[in-house]
Design a protein around this motif. Structure first.
Motif, PDB file in Angstrom:
ATOM      1  N   HIS A 249       0.807  -1.005  -0.151  1.00  0.00           N
ATOM      2  CA  HIS A 249       0.068   0.066   0.108  1.00  0.00           C
ATOM      3  C   HIS A 249       0.865   1.198   0.134  1.00  0.00           C
ATOM      4  O   HIS A 249       0.777   2.194  -0.736  1.00  0.00           O
ATOM      5  CB  HIS A 249      -1.002  -0.133   1.467  1.00  0.00           C
ATOM      6  CG  HIS A 249      -2.101  -0.767   1.154  1.00  0.00           C
ATOM      7  ND1 HIS A 249      -3.395   0.059   0.715  1.00  0.00           N
ATOM      8  CD2 HIS A 249      -2.503  -1.857   1.185  1.00  0.00           C
ATOM      9  CE1 HIS A 249      -4.262  -1.016   0.791  1.00  0.00           C
ATOM     10  NE2 HIS A 249      -3.866  -2.177   0.813  1.00  0.00           N
ATOM     11  N   PHE A 250       1.916   1.077   0.680  1.00  0.00           N
ATOM     12  CA  PHE A 250       2.907   2.410   0.908  1.00  0.00           C
ATOM     13  C   PHE A 250       3.548   2.666  -0.320  1.00  0.00           C
ATOM     14  O   PHE A 250       3.485   3.820  -0.864  1.00  0.00           O
ATOM     15  CB  PHE A 250       3.654   2.167   1.994  1.00  0.00           C
ATOM     16  CG  PHE A 250       4.547   3.290   2.448  1.00  0.00           C
ATOM     17  CD1 PHE A 250       4.269   4.315   3.294  1.00  0.00           C
ATOM     18  CD2 PHE A 250       5.971   3.656   1.919  1.00  0.00           C
ATOM     19  CE1 PHE A 250       4.916   5.501   3.571  1.00  0.00           C
ATOM     20  CE2 PHE A 250       6.797   4.645   1.908  1.00  0.00           C
ATOM     21  CZ  PHE A 250       6.208   5.717   3.017  1.00  0.00           C
ATOM     22  N   VAL A 251       3.755   1.707  -1.186  1.00  0.00           N
ATOM     23  CA  VAL A 251       4.729   1.695  -2.221  1.00  0.00           C
ATOM     24  C   VAL A 251       3.805   2.350  -3.410  1.00  0.00           C
ATOM     25  O   VAL A 251       3.962   3.171  -4.024  1.00  0.00           O
ATOM     26  CB  VAL A 251       5.490   0.558  -2.792  1.00  0.00           C
ATOM     27  CG1 VAL A 251       6.021   0.424  -4.240  1.00  0.00           C
ATOM     28  CG2 VAL A 251       6.607   0.285  -1.783  1.00  0.00           C
ATOM     29  N   GLY A 252       2.555   1.989  -3.285  1.00  0.00           N
ATOM     30  CA  GLY A 252       1.705   2.186  -4.422  1.00  0.00           C
ATOM     31  C   GLY A 252       0.940   3.650  -4.125  1.00  0.00           C
ATOM     32  O   GLY A 252       0.853   4.379  -5.281  1.00  0.00           O
ATOM     33  N   SER A 253       0.979   3.928  -2.829  1.00  0.00           N
ATOM     34  CA  SER A 253       0.744   5.464  -2.424  1.00  0.00           C
ATOM     35  C   SER A 253       1.973   6.379  -3.163  1.00  0.00           C
ATOM     36  O   SER A 253       1.475   7.386  -3.632  1.00  0.00           O
ATOM     37  CB  SER A 253       0.608   5.674  -1.126  1.00  0.00           C
ATOM     38  OG  SER A 253      -0.777   5.001  -0.609  1.00  0.00           O
ATOM     39  N   CYS A 254       3.217   5.980  -2.907  1.00  0.00           N
ATOM     40  CA  CYS A 254       4.280   6.589  -3.391  1.00  0.00           C
ATOM     41  C   CYS A 254       4.241   7.096  -4.814  1.00  0.00           C
ATOM     42  O   CYS A 254       4.280   8.121  -5.361  1.00  0.00           O
ATOM     43  CB  CYS A 254       5.491   6.111  -2.844  1.00  0.00           C
ATOM     44  SG  CYS A 254       5.737   6.402  -0.970  1.00  0.00           S
ATOM     45  N   ILE A 255       3.961   5.757  -5.685  1.00  0.00           N
ATOM     46  CA  ILE A 255       3.780   5.897  -6.759  1.00  0.00           C
ATOM     47  C   ILE A 255       2.682   6.709  -7.430  1.00  0.00           C
ATOM     48  O   ILE A 255       2.791   7.585  -8.563  1.00  0.00           O
ATOM     49  CB  ILE A 255       3.672   4.488  -7.553  1.00  0.00           C
ATOM     50  CG1 ILE A 255       5.031   3.648  -7.391  1.00  0.00           C
ATOM     51  CG2 ILE A 255       3.415   4.407  -9.023  1.00  0.00           C
ATOM     52  CD1 ILE A 255       5.078   2.466  -7.565  1.00  0.00           C
ATOM     53  N   VAL A 256       1.625   6.484  -6.891  1.00  0.00           N
ATOM     54  CA  VAL A 256       0.508   7.566  -7.230  1.00  0.00           C
ATOM     55  C   VAL A 256       0.753   8.841  -7.012  1.00  0.00           C
ATOM     56  O   VAL A 256       0.674   9.607  -7.902  1.00  0.00           O
ATOM     57  CB  VAL A 256      -0.711   7.271  -6.069  1.00  0.00           C
ATOM     58  CG1 VAL A 256      -1.867   8.123  -6.358  1.00  0.00           C
ATOM     59  CG2 VAL A 256      -1.502   5.677  -6.518  1.00  0.00           C
ATOM     60  N   LEU A 257       1.421   9.262  -5.943  1.00  0.00           N
ATOM     61  CA  LEU A 257       1.822  10.684  -5.716  1.00  0.00           C
ATOM     62  C   LEU A 257       2.648  11.289  -6.803  1.00  0.00           C
ATOM     63  O   LEU A 257       2.537  12.276  -7.255  1.00  0.00           O
ATOM     64  CB  LEU A 257       2.398  11.083  -4.248  1.00  0.00           C
ATOM     65  CG  LEU A 257       1.501  10.693  -3.244  1.00  0.00           C
ATOM     66  CD1 LEU A 257       2.282  10.968  -1.890  1.00  0.00           C
ATOM     67  CD2 LEU A 257       0.409  11.789  -3.224  1.00  0.00           C
ATOM     68  N   GLY A 258       3.759  10.120  -7.289  1.00  0.00           N
ATOM     69  CA  GLY A 258       4.705  10.568  -8.351  1.00  0.00           C
ATOM     70  C   GLY A 258       3.724  10.745  -9.694  1.00  0.00           C
ATOM     71  O   GLY A 258       4.105  11.685 -10.477  1.00  0.00           O
TER      72      GLY A 258
END
Length: 101
Positions: free
Chosen positions: A28-37
């Motif tokens: 979830h954390f990695v996915g959220s970071c990618i979303v922000l990018g």
């Protein structure tokens, strides 16, 4: 049967219980970071296709976490709005150290 929640405050402990597996939370954390990018890329390039990529990547990482590690169905299926908010509150809680990453 779906549980009824009167507020996000009531929902969030349930949401966290559905994310007890550390690998699921990390995905979830990695996915959220990618979303922000990807959202940043959409703003910088003025290209809305990045928003579609953000949507796909965020859900892809989360759903892999749920189906393969947590072994449950994502809360998004029953509580889409609270779940979306829960993703970002949990992300903030992981960033601040309130939840172990």
């Amino acid at each position: 049967m779906s549980q009824a929640f009167a507020s996000f405050r009531e929902f969030y402990p349930y949401y966290l219980s559905e994310h007890s597996n550390q690998t699921c939370r990390r995905l979830h954390f990695v996915g959220s970071c990618i979303v922000l990018g990807f959202v940043a890329a959409a703003i910088v390039t003025l290209n809305a296709w990045w928003l579609l990529a953000a949507l796909f990547s965020g859900y892809a990482f989360a759903w892999v976490g749920h189906f393969f590690f947590e072994k449950n169905k994502p809360a998004t299926f029953k509580y889409p709005f609270y779940s979306f908010a829960g993703d970002w509150v949990m992300f903030k809680d992981m960033l601040t150290g309130r939840i172990r990453l």
